[in-house]
Motif scaffolding. Structure first.
Motif, PDB file in Angstrom:
ATOM      1  N   PRO A 241       8.195  -0.374   2.873  1.00 56.78           N
ATOM      2  CA  PRO A 241       7.886  -1.861   2.815  1.00 56.78           C
ATOM      3  C   PRO A 241       9.479  -2.008   2.440  1.00 56.78           C
ATOM      4  CG  PRO A 241       6.740  -0.756   0.591  1.00 56.78           C
ATOM      5  CD  PRO A 241       7.176   0.160   2.066  1.00 56.78           C
ATOM      6  N   LEU A 242       9.912  -1.736   1.556  1.00 60.41           N
ATOM      7  CA  LEU A 242      11.759  -2.152   0.953  1.00 60.41           C
ATOM      8  C   LEU A 242      12.468  -1.894   2.365  1.00 60.41           C
ATOM      9  CD1 LEU A 242      11.539  -1.026  -2.636  1.00 60.41           C
ATOM     10  CD2 LEU A 242      11.157  -3.093  -1.924  1.00 60.41           C
ATOM     11  N   LEU A 243      12.540  -0.873   2.784  1.00 60.02           N
ATOM     12  CA  LEU A 243      13.241  -1.312   4.304  1.00 60.02           C
ATOM     13  C   LEU A 243      13.338  -2.094   4.635  1.00 60.02           C
ATOM     14  CD1 LEU A 243      14.881   0.484   5.516  1.00 60.02           C
ATOM     15  CD2 LEU A 243      13.688   2.033   6.685  1.00 60.02           C
ATOM     16  N   GLU A 244      11.867  -2.369   5.419  1.00 58.07           N
ATOM     17  CA  GLU A 244      11.421  -3.610   6.043  1.00 58.07           C
ATOM     18  C   GLU A 244      11.638  -4.636   5.209  1.00 58.07           C
ATOM     19  OE1 GLU A 244       7.125  -4.368   8.211  1.00 58.07           O
ATOM     20  OE2 GLU A 244       7.005  -4.620   6.029  1.00 58.07           O
TER      21      GLU A 244
ATOM     22  N   GLY B 260       1.207  -1.164   0.164  1.00 59.93           N
ATOM     23  CA  GLY B 260      -0.169  -0.464  -0.026  1.00 59.93           C
ATOM     24  C   GLY B 260       1.103   1.152  -0.509  1.00 59.93           C
ATOM     25  N   HIS B 261       1.967   0.803   0.192  1.00 61.56           N
ATOM     26  CA  HIS B 261       2.965   2.663   0.044  1.00 61.56           C
ATOM     27  C   HIS B 261       3.104   2.688  -1.299  1.00 61.56           C
ATOM     28  CE1 HIS B 261       6.394   4.658   0.184  1.00 61.56           C
ATOM     29  NE2 HIS B 261       6.662   4.654   1.462  1.00 61.56           N
ATOM     30  N   PRO B 262       2.452   4.674  -2.052  1.00 61.89           N
ATOM     31  CA  PRO B 262       2.840   4.856  -3.243  1.00 61.89           C
ATOM     32  C   PRO B 262       3.936   4.773  -3.665  1.00 61.89           C
ATOM     33  CG  PRO B 262       0.969   6.239  -1.471  1.00 61.89           C
ATOM     34  CD  PRO B 262       2.020   5.200  -0.456  1.00 61.89           C
ATOM     35  N   GLN B 263       4.999   5.530  -3.095  1.00 64.69           N
ATOM     36  CA  GLN B 263       5.585   5.453  -4.404  1.00 64.69           C
ATOM     37  C   GLN B 263       6.609   4.176  -4.380  1.00 64.69           C
ATOM     38  OE1 GLN B 263       9.490   4.473  -3.104  1.00 64.69           O
ATOM     39  NE2 GLN B 263      10.303   6.213  -5.382  1.00 64.69           N
ATOM     40  N   ARG B 264       6.225   3.417  -3.010  1.00 63.24           N
ATOM     41  CA  ARG B 264       7.204   1.461  -3.572  1.00 63.24           C
ATOM     42  C   ARG B 264       6.436   1.148  -4.929  1.00 63.24           C
ATOM     43  NH1 ARG B 264      12.107   3.600  -2.120  1.00 63.24           N
ATOM     44  NH2 ARG B 264      12.344   2.863  -0.269  1.00 63.24           N
TER      45      ARG B 264
END
Length: 376
Positions: free
Chosen positions: A360-363, A248-252
């Motif tokens: 989410p990519l950092l996660e 759900g993260h817009p930019q990612r």
């Protein structure tokens, strides 16, 4: 055909990101009633895109739209110059001619310094010059009977200049009545929330919050699928892992969709192979950013973020202490609240920690012991 997914810059109207129609309608209503709003949400959640879309709608509704970006301002003179430049560049026709006449009467004169850097304004005259420019919506309404819709983006940088500056701005805006509706936005969630929610700050209760949550998976799937279709491609079986990874993260989501589109041939359907290539491209792009975040944290912040990334380990437990070195005697809440203020985590009661990492990519990088999965 080039990729239809914009992930590095805000979207340009009339395009609106998936699942933001409700927020756009709310902003339209509030602008129509000349009431002030503020956008609340983590970094890269589409706040600037939504601001520009709201101004485009306000323009069609008869308002005069003005967008001002305050990123990096250092003095009241900087603020005044940004406002003046926004009017000069964004007005047209009769209003542009009106502004040309008005600006020559403003005090002090704001103009480019040598080499086009900064402004030439004496320190003791900065506040009067700023007040004159803040008063432009009142003068425009008096002369032409038009109302303004004004977006102040990266507004936290204005507040960082001084408390007195924030008070000065509020004192002028309070006099505008129905001359203008303001929408405030900023990339530091903690500062923006404090500014409008803490009684000690000048803008306390001056703007109603408009929350920007994560994007809904169904709307995001439609958005991505329709743009693949417009380019003669099909996201196929790669769409599901893309949605799960983006969370759900817009930019990612746009970053992942861009790489999937680029790795899918025209008139073809994406498979797991295209998804693996897309994830590798997206994580490669994200690496400098996630590494910079890690380098900026203290050891206590690193430990807590590592636990939060897994979502399944309670913070006040033996595993968190023995595996990650999390302090068992307290202090975690203060650190987590600091990370929340900086936009790194948000509360989430569905996880064992009670928190979730925004990016989410950092996660993914943290959960994989500070590296990317082999499939990436």
């Amino acid at each position: 055909m080039s990729s239809p997914f914009t992930y590095e810059d805000p979207l340009e109207p009339p395009e609106v990101l998936a699942d933001r129609t409700g927020e756009l309608a709310l902003l339209r209503d509030r602008i129509g009633e000349t009431r002030n709003s503020r956008l609340e949400g983590p970094r890269r959640y589409g706040k600037t895109s939504l601001l520009k879309a709201a101004l485009a709608v306000a323009d069609r509704d008869g308002f005069v739209p003005i967008y001002v970006n305050f990123l990096g301002v250092l003095t009241p003179a900087d603020v005044a110059e940004r406002i003046e430049r926004a009017y000069r560049e964004q007005l047209d026709g009769l209003l542009k001619r009106w502004f040309a006449g008005v600006v020559s009467t403003l005090r002090p004169r704001v103009k480019a310094a040598p080499a086009g850097v900064g402004v030439e304004v004496a320190p003791e005259t900065q506040m009067p010059g700023l007040l004159d420019r803040l008063a432009l919506p009142r003068r425009l309404q008096e002369r032409h009977g038009r109302q303004c819709a004004i977006a102040f983006d990266e507004f936290q940088d204005v507040v960082r200049v001084s408390d007195a500056l924030a008070g000065t701005i509020r004192s002028e805006l309070e006099q505008h009545g129905n001359a203008a509706a303001y929408v405030f936005s900023g990339s530091h969630p903690g500062l923006m929330r404090d500014l409008f929610s803490d009684r000690r700050h000048a803008f306390f209760a001056q703007a109603k919050p408009v929350d920007l949550p994560r994007l809904g998976a169904e709307d995001l799937a439609d958005y991505i699928g329709s743009r693949f279709e417009s380019g003669g491609r099909d996201p196929g079986e790669a769409l599901e892992p893309l949605l799960l990874t983006a969370d759900g993260h817009p930019q990612r989501a746009m970053l992942l969709a861009h790489h999937l589109y680029e790795n899918t041939k025209p008139r073809a359907t994406a498979t797991s192979d295209e998804w693996v290539a897309a994830l590798a491209g997206a994580t490669r792009d994200a690496t400098p950013e996630v590494q910079a975040a890690w380098d900026s944290w203290s050891n206590s912040e690193r430990r807590l973020m590592a636990v939060v990334a897994g979502r399944t380990t309670p913070l006040q437990g033996r595993v968190a202490h023995e595996r990650f070195g999390v302090n068992k005697t307290g202090g975690n809440q203060v650190t987590l609240e600091r990370l929340e203020r900086d936009g790194q985590v948000v509360a989430d009661p569905t996880t064992a920690t009670g928190w979730r990492i925004v990016d989410p990519l950092l996660e993914l990088w943290l959960a994989n012991d500070r590296g990317w999965p082999a499939s990436a």
